[in-house]
Design a protein around this motif. Structure first.
Motif, mmCIF file in Angstrom:
data_model
loop_
_atom_site.group_PDB
_atom_site.id
_atom_site.type_symbol
_atom_site.label_atom_id
_atom_site.label_comp_id
_atom_site.label_asym_id
_atom_site.label_seq_id
_atom_site.Cartn_x
_atom_site.Cartn_y
_atom_site.Cartn_z
ATOM 1 N N ARG A 151 -4.303 -2.261 -7.395
ATOM 2 C CA ARG A 151 -4.100 -3.686 -7.109
ATOM 3 C C ARG A 151 -3.068 -4.356 -7.991
ATOM 4 O O ARG A 151 -2.816 -5.549 -7.854
ATOM 5 C CB ARG A 151 -5.422 -4.435 -7.258
ATOM 6 C CG ARG A 151 -6.539 -4.024 -6.323
ATOM 7 C CD ARG A 151 -6.369 -4.560 -4.915
ATOM 8 N NE ARG A 151 -5.939 -5.927 -4.831
ATOM 9 C CZ ARG A 151 -6.717 -6.993 -4.816
ATOM 10 N NH1 ARG A 151 -8.011 -6.878 -4.888
ATOM 11 N NH2 ARG A 151 -6.195 -8.201 -4.717
ATOM 12 N N GLY A 152 -2.493 -3.623 -8.974
ATOM 13 C CA GLY A 152 -1.548 -4.283 -9.864
ATOM 14 C C GLY A 152 -1.153 -3.413 -11.037
ATOM 15 O O GLY A 152 -1.205 -2.184 -10.960
ATOM 16 N N VAL B 149 0.524 -10.549 -13.857
ATOM 17 C CA VAL B 149 0.431 -11.286 -12.596
ATOM 18 C C VAL B 149 1.686 -12.135 -12.413
ATOM 19 O O VAL B 149 2.440 -12.357 -13.343
ATOM 20 C CB VAL B 149 -0.825 -12.178 -12.553
ATOM 21 C CG1 VAL B 149 -2.084 -11.340 -12.594
ATOM 22 C CG2 VAL B 149 -0.832 -13.181 -13.686
ATOM 23 N N VAL C 138 -5.491 -16.125 -11.069
ATOM 24 C CA VAL C 138 -5.780 -14.744 -10.667
ATOM 25 C C VAL C 138 -6.983 -14.758 -9.736
ATOM 26 O O VAL C 138 -8.027 -15.329 -10.073
ATOM 27 C CB VAL C 138 -6.080 -13.863 -11.901
ATOM 28 C CG1 VAL C 138 -6.447 -12.455 -11.497
ATOM 29 C CG2 VAL C 138 -4.890 -13.858 -12.840
ATOM 30 N N LEU D 187 -8.929 -9.456 -7.770
ATOM 31 C CA LEU D 187 -7.904 -8.793 -8.571
ATOM 32 C C LEU D 187 -8.401 -8.618 -10.005
ATOM 33 O O LEU D 187 -8.223 -7.578 -10.625
ATOM 34 C CB LEU D 187 -6.597 -9.579 -8.549
ATOM 35 C CG LEU D 187 -5.465 -9.050 -9.423
ATOM 36 C CD1 LEU D 187 -5.140 -7.595 -9.102
ATOM 37 C CD2 LEU D 187 -4.228 -9.917 -9.280
#
Length: 60
Positions: free
Chosen positions: A7-8, A21, A26, A30
Motif C-alpha cells: 500500500r505504500g 504519504v 492518512v 493505509l
C-alpha cells in the motif's frame, strides 16, 4: 532504508520508522497496512510520546 509494501512505502531509520504519504491526512486502512508491514518486518510499533510528557531534566 526504504521498504515498499503493498500500500505504500515505509522509511526505516535507527531512530524511527515513517510512513511516506503525499498528503497531510492518512486513511485509516493505509495506516493499518503500514502497521501490519512493520510487524511483518519484525519492528514493533512504538507508542508516541504524549504531549504532556516531561522531558529529561524535568521542565516542560
Amino acid at each position: 532504508m526504504a521498504h515498499d509494501f503493498n500500500r505504500g512505502t515505509l522509511l526505516l531509520t535507527p531512530v524511527a520508522d515513517f510512513l511516506l504519504v503525499t498528503g497531510e491526512l492518512v486513511a485509516p486502512d493505509l495506516y493499518d497496512a503500514a502497521l501490519t508491514a512493520l510487524t511483518e518486518l519484525g519492528r514493533e510499533r512504538q507508542p508516541a510520546v504524549p504531549r504532556t510528557a516531561v522531558p529529561p531534566g524535568g521542565r516542560p
